[in-house]
Write an enzyme that holds these catalytic residues in place. Structure first.
Site, short mmCIF file in Angstrom:
data_model
loop_
_atom_site.label_atom_id
_atom_site.label_comp_id
_atom_site.label_asym_id
_atom_site.label_seq_id
_atom_site.Cartn_x
_atom_site.Cartn_y
_atom_site.Cartn_z
CG ASP A 196 -3.85 0.67 -7.54
OD1 ASP A 196 -4.22 0.61 -8.75
OD2 ASP A 196 -3.11 -0.22 -7.08
CG ASP A 197 -7.59 0.02 -9.51
OD1 ASP A 197 -6.21 0.22 -10.36
OD2 ASP A 197 -7.71 -1.14 -9.27
CB SER A 251 -1.92 -5.73 -7.28
OG SER A 251 -1.88 -4.65 -8.18
CG HIS A 274 -5.85 -2.60 -6.61
ND1 HIS A 274 -6.25 -4.09 -6.25
CD2 HIS A 274 -5.41 -2.71 -7.79
CE1 HIS A 274 -5.80 -4.70 -7.27
NE2 HIS A 274 -5.36 -3.98 -8.27
NE ARG A 301 0.60 1.13 -10.07
CZ ARG A 301 0.28 1.63 -8.86
NH1 ARG A 301 1.28 2.17 -8.14
NH2 ARG A 301 -0.78 1.96 -8.67
CG HIS A 310 2.35 -3.93 -9.92
ND1 HIS A 310 1.14 -3.77 -10.20
CD2 HIS A 310 2.66 -5.21 -10.08
CE1 HIS A 310 0.71 -4.96 -10.52
NE2 HIS A 310 1.60 -5.94 -10.66
CB CYS A 364 -1.10 -1.75 -11.65
SG CYS A 364 -2.65 -1.62 -11.00
CE LYS A 376 -7.27 -2.70 -12.74
NZ LYS A 376 -6.85 -3.04 -11.22
CE LYS A 393 -0.28 -1.89 -7.73
NZ LYS A 393 -1.70 -1.94 -7.80
CG ASP A 405 -2.97 2.68 -10.79
OD1 ASP A 405 -3.95 3.03 -10.82
OD2 ASP A 405 -2.50 1.62 -10.92
CG ASN A 406 -5.52 1.58 -13.26
OD1 ASN A 406 -4.44 1.11 -12.89
ND2 ASN A 406 -6.65 1.38 -12.58
#
Ligand code: MG
Length: 478
Positions: free
Chosen positions: A43-44, A165, A240, A87, A142, A83, A313, A140, A292-293
């Protein structure tokens, strides 16, 4: 036969055992079994945050080994720079604009959201489950936290994780104001639930052990389902913010808290790959690692780095959507290669469904392509273009090495509400100029015309449904 008491094996037994092994190898090679799939999603995580992607002080030995044994993608994209839509695209192989999993008002789902992934969407788990796969999600999600939107109602047999998140459900009467809470995070500041199936089993979640626990749950699932084909989706809550890690990783990194956490994610990757080796499943399992980003740059050193790519992001610059991606399958993906071919997280859907021998959905537009030629044959990618959406707006488009920005907008900064329109669009050659520094639109009107045609063609086949991200909780509960 084997005399166990004496520990002796006769020569005839060895010959017989050797013949049996040979016949088994010939008649039923492991590759004939439908492959397992493991998707590990950070994540991130920034494009520049892995050792094998060139970071000077971050150690990621397990991801580096995965890359040296597999294939590293240098031009692989998520379908959105935040996010939830990212996803949704991974799980459906479709742009979020097609299924309402994006919005210009609320960029992701929140605990007060009443929407989620529409029932009409076919998730990767649903597609593989229909083929007899065991399916587990650990991390996660989301894509909606109400029961009907959770993984166990969207094709997964098993779910264990934080449903959104890890910075949500903030308790403002407990946490210090503003960003102070993130600089020295404590578990009790964020009242996020931990779910098993659809039941809350812990709240607030002890996030210090969450990376380890996701990993252990995923490996237990692999062990339990080693005799059948499986899908494991392991979307980590880290890296994240707020950043949490186990005691073993405290203060270990030269780069501080962010990378303490990243090194634990790296450890997790090593554990999963070793479990596959130990169970002799490594030669029949395709593993993807991606994010994811891009990095959340406004959190200073608590965010990652996109390396030489621009911004992070939330934006449709390369730093927001190009992800450090590795594919690993020892018997099929040749080791130690790097590809500059284009790929997208939406292609993971198409590739896995195709390799499982299933039919792709034919009653809807799919946005993924099968990456088998890139993975196995060093061939060209079927993907020639990338569309960069921010919410419901197509901000930019890439065709081959060329990227045109119709709009630009920074993210999570003071000027983040300012959208700049470009007519003609800004044009960058991402081969010559991966950092998007030198606009060359005046010299290449013919390239802009080709990208305009690509965008016009795309728009002809769009019919966006209402946004799921704008549905308030109360409406669904009535
Ligand atoms: Mg993210």
């Amino acid at each position: 036969m084997i005399d166990r008491a004496a520990g002796l094996v006769s020569p005839m037994t060895l010959l017989w055992a050797g013949a049996l092994l040979a016949s088994l190898t010939t008649s039923a090679p492991a590759a004939e079994r439908r492959p397992n799939f493991v998707i590990i999603y950070a994540d991130d995580l920034g494009y520049g945050d892995l050792g094998c992607f060139g970071h000077p002080t971050i150690r990621t030995p397990n991801l580096d080994r995965m890359a040296s044994e597999g294939l590293r993608f240098t031009q692989f994209y998520s379908a959105a720079p935040v996010c939830t839509p990212s996803r949704a695209a991974l799980m459906t192989g479709r742009l979020p604009i097609r299924n309402g999993m994006c919005s210009d008002k609320r960029r992701v789902l929140f605990p007060d959201s009443g929407g989620g992934i529409p029932e009409t969407e076919i998730t990767l788990a649903e597609a593989l489950k229909s083929q007899g796969y065991a399916t587990g999600c650990f991390g996660k999600w989301h894509l909606g936290h109400l029961p009907q939107f959770l993984p166990t109602n969207n094709g997964f047999d098993t779910y264990y994780g934080i449903p959104y998140s890890n910075d949500m459900d903030r308790l403002n009467d407990v946490a210090p104001p503003g960003r102070e809470a993130f600089w020295n995070p404590k578990i009790e500041y964020w009242n996020v639930p931990l779910l098993r199936g659809t039941e809350v089993i812990e709240r607030p979640t002890d996030q210090t052990t969450i990376t380890r626990r996701y990993t252990e749950e995923a490996i237990s699932f692999i062990r339990a389902h080693q005799e059948e084909p499986f899908l494991v989706y392991l979307p980590h809550s880290m890296v994240h913010i707020p950043l949490f890690r186990s005691d073993e990783f405290v203060g270990k990194s030269a780069r501080g808290l962010y990378v303490d956490c990243l090194e634990e994610v790296d450890w997790s990757v090593g554990q999963v790959l070793q479990a596959l080796r130990d169970l002799n499943l490594d030669e029949q399992t395709l593993v993807f690692f991606s994010s994811d980003n891009g990095p959340w740059l406004t959190f200073n050193e608590h965010g990652g780095s996109a390396g030489l790519l621009k911004d992070g992001k939330g934006t449709t610059y390369e730093g927001g959507m190009r992800e450090p991606t590795i594919a690993w399958w020892p018997s099929r993906v040749p080791s130690g290669r790097v590809t500059q071919e284009l790929g997208s997280t939406m292609d993971i859907f198409t590739t896995c469904v195709t390799l499982a021998g299933a039919d792709l959905p034919s009653d809807r537009i799919m946005d993924g392509v099968d990456l088998s030629s890139v993975l196995f044959d060093e061939g060209p990618s079927k993907r020639k273009a990338v569309l960069y959406y921010r919410g419901t707006t197509l901000m930019a488009a890439r065709l081959g090495p060329w990227k045109a920005h119709y709009f630009t907008q920074t993210s999570y900064r003071k000027d983040s509400q300012t959208r700049v329109t470009h007519d003609p669009p800004l044009l960058y050659h991402l081969g010559h100029d991966p950092g998007e520094q030198y606009n060359i639109n005046e010299a290449h009107p013919e390239i802009i015309a080709r990208i305009d045609a690509l965008v016009a063609e795309h728009r002809q086949h769009l019919d966006p449904p209402p946004s799921q991200l704008e549905i308030p909780l109360a409406v669904t509960n009535e």
